[in-house]
Design a protein around this motif. Structure first.
Motif, PDB file in Angstrom:
ATOM      1  N   UNK A 196      10.715  10.977  -2.661  1.00  0.00           N
ATOM      2  CA  UNK A 196      10.668  12.304  -2.065  1.00  0.00           C
ATOM      3  C   UNK A 196      11.520  13.256  -2.890  1.00  0.00           C
ATOM      4  N   UNK A 197      11.369  14.532  -2.615  1.00  0.00           N
ATOM      5  CA  UNK A 197      12.173  15.575  -3.241  1.00  0.00           C
ATOM      6  C   UNK A 197      13.106  16.139  -2.175  1.00  0.00           C
ATOM      7  N   UNK A 198      14.360  16.396  -2.549  1.00  0.00           N
ATOM      8  CA  UNK A 198      15.317  17.008  -1.637  1.00  0.00           C
ATOM      9  C   UNK A 198      15.568  18.453  -2.044  1.00  0.00           C
ATOM     10  N   UNK A 199      15.583  19.324  -1.050  1.00  0.00           N
ATOM     11  CA  UNK A 199      15.879  20.738  -1.231  1.00  0.00           C
ATOM     12  C   UNK A 199      17.058  21.065  -0.329  1.00  0.00           C
ATOM     13  N   UNK A 214      19.376  20.615   4.513  1.00  0.00           N
ATOM     14  CA  UNK A 214      18.630  19.704   3.649  1.00  0.00           C
ATOM     15  C   UNK A 214      17.222  19.520   4.193  1.00  0.00           C
ATOM     16  N   UNK A 215      16.262  19.668   3.306  1.00  0.00           N
ATOM     17  CA  UNK A 215      14.859  19.425   3.629  1.00  0.00           C
ATOM     18  C   UNK A 215      14.323  18.381   2.646  1.00  0.00           C
ATOM     19  N   UNK A 216      13.487  17.487   3.120  1.00  0.00           N
ATOM     20  CA  UNK A 216      12.857  16.479   2.266  1.00  0.00           C
ATOM     21  C   UNK A 216      11.351  16.683   2.295  1.00  0.00           C
ATOM     22  N   UNK A 217      10.737  16.617   1.115  1.00  0.00           N
ATOM     23  CA  UNK A 217       9.292  16.744   0.992  1.00  0.00           C
ATOM     24  C   UNK A 217       8.784  15.587   0.140  1.00  0.00           C
ATOM     25  N   UNK A 218       7.553  15.194   0.413  1.00  0.00           N
ATOM     26  CA  UNK A 218       6.917  14.147  -0.382  1.00  0.00           C
ATOM     27  C   UNK A 218       5.580  14.651  -0.890  1.00  0.00           C
ATOM     28  N   UNK A 219       5.123  14.065  -1.978  1.00  0.00           N
ATOM     29  CA  UNK A 219       3.834  14.436  -2.539  1.00  0.00           C
ATOM     30  C   UNK A 219       2.707  13.906  -1.648  1.00  0.00           C
ATOM     31  N   UNK A 220       1.645  14.670  -1.583  1.00  0.00           N
ATOM     32  CA  UNK A 220       0.439  14.206  -0.916  1.00  0.00           C
ATOM     33  C   UNK A 220      -0.401  13.435  -1.938  1.00  0.00           C
ATOM     34  N   UNK A 221      -1.059  12.368  -1.512  1.00  0.00           N
ATOM     35  CA  UNK A 221      -1.881  11.654  -2.484  1.00  0.00           C
ATOM     36  C   UNK A 221      -3.063  12.522  -2.920  1.00  0.00           C
ATOM     37  N   UNK A 222      -3.475  12.386  -4.180  1.00  0.00           N
ATOM     38  CA  UNK A 222      -4.608  13.200  -4.665  1.00  0.00           C
ATOM     39  C   UNK A 222      -5.903  12.784  -3.952  1.00  0.00           C
ATOM     40  N   UNK A 223      -6.819  13.716  -3.896  1.00  0.00           N
ATOM     41  CA  UNK A 223      -8.124  13.430  -3.305  1.00  0.00           C
ATOM     42  C   UNK A 223      -8.885  12.476  -4.220  1.00  0.00           C
TER      43      UNK A 223
END
Length: 96
Positions: free
Chosen positions: A2-5, A86-95
């Motif tokens: 994940x990415x942290x902001x 702090x916010x955490x985001x993750x990538x969505x899988x590609x179509x």
């Protein structure tokens, strides 16, 4: 992964001292964990406060705890105004 902001405010008069501490912290974390951190701020200042954001892309489990401990250790909180969010985001899988 994940990415942290992490975003927070800093008084104009503390910005230079805080920047030095954040950059040193990020350099240490990059060396220890291989993460490629970024430091950003909004271009304007409002009521003597700047809004800053630290970005930590593609971090593994436990990195948030390492970051929290390092933040405490370097005394960043003494130079920030209010809380660090702090916010955490993750990538969505590609179509397919």
């Amino acid at each position: 992964m994940k990415d942290l902001y992490i975003y927070y405010q800093v008084k104009d008069e503390h910005a230079q001292a805080l920047e030095a501490r954040v950059r040193a912290l990020q350099a240490r974390l990059a060396e220890q964990s291989g993460v490629a951190p970024q430091l950003k701020r909004r271009p304007d200042s409002k009521d003597g406060l700047q809004t800053w954001m630290e970005i930590y892309p593609v971090v593994g489990e436990g990195f948030a705890d390492v970051l929290a401990a390092a933040t405490e250790e370097t005394g960043l909180l003494a130079l920030t105004h209010g809380q660090r969010h702090t916010e955490a985001f993750m990538d969505l899988p590609p179509c397919a």
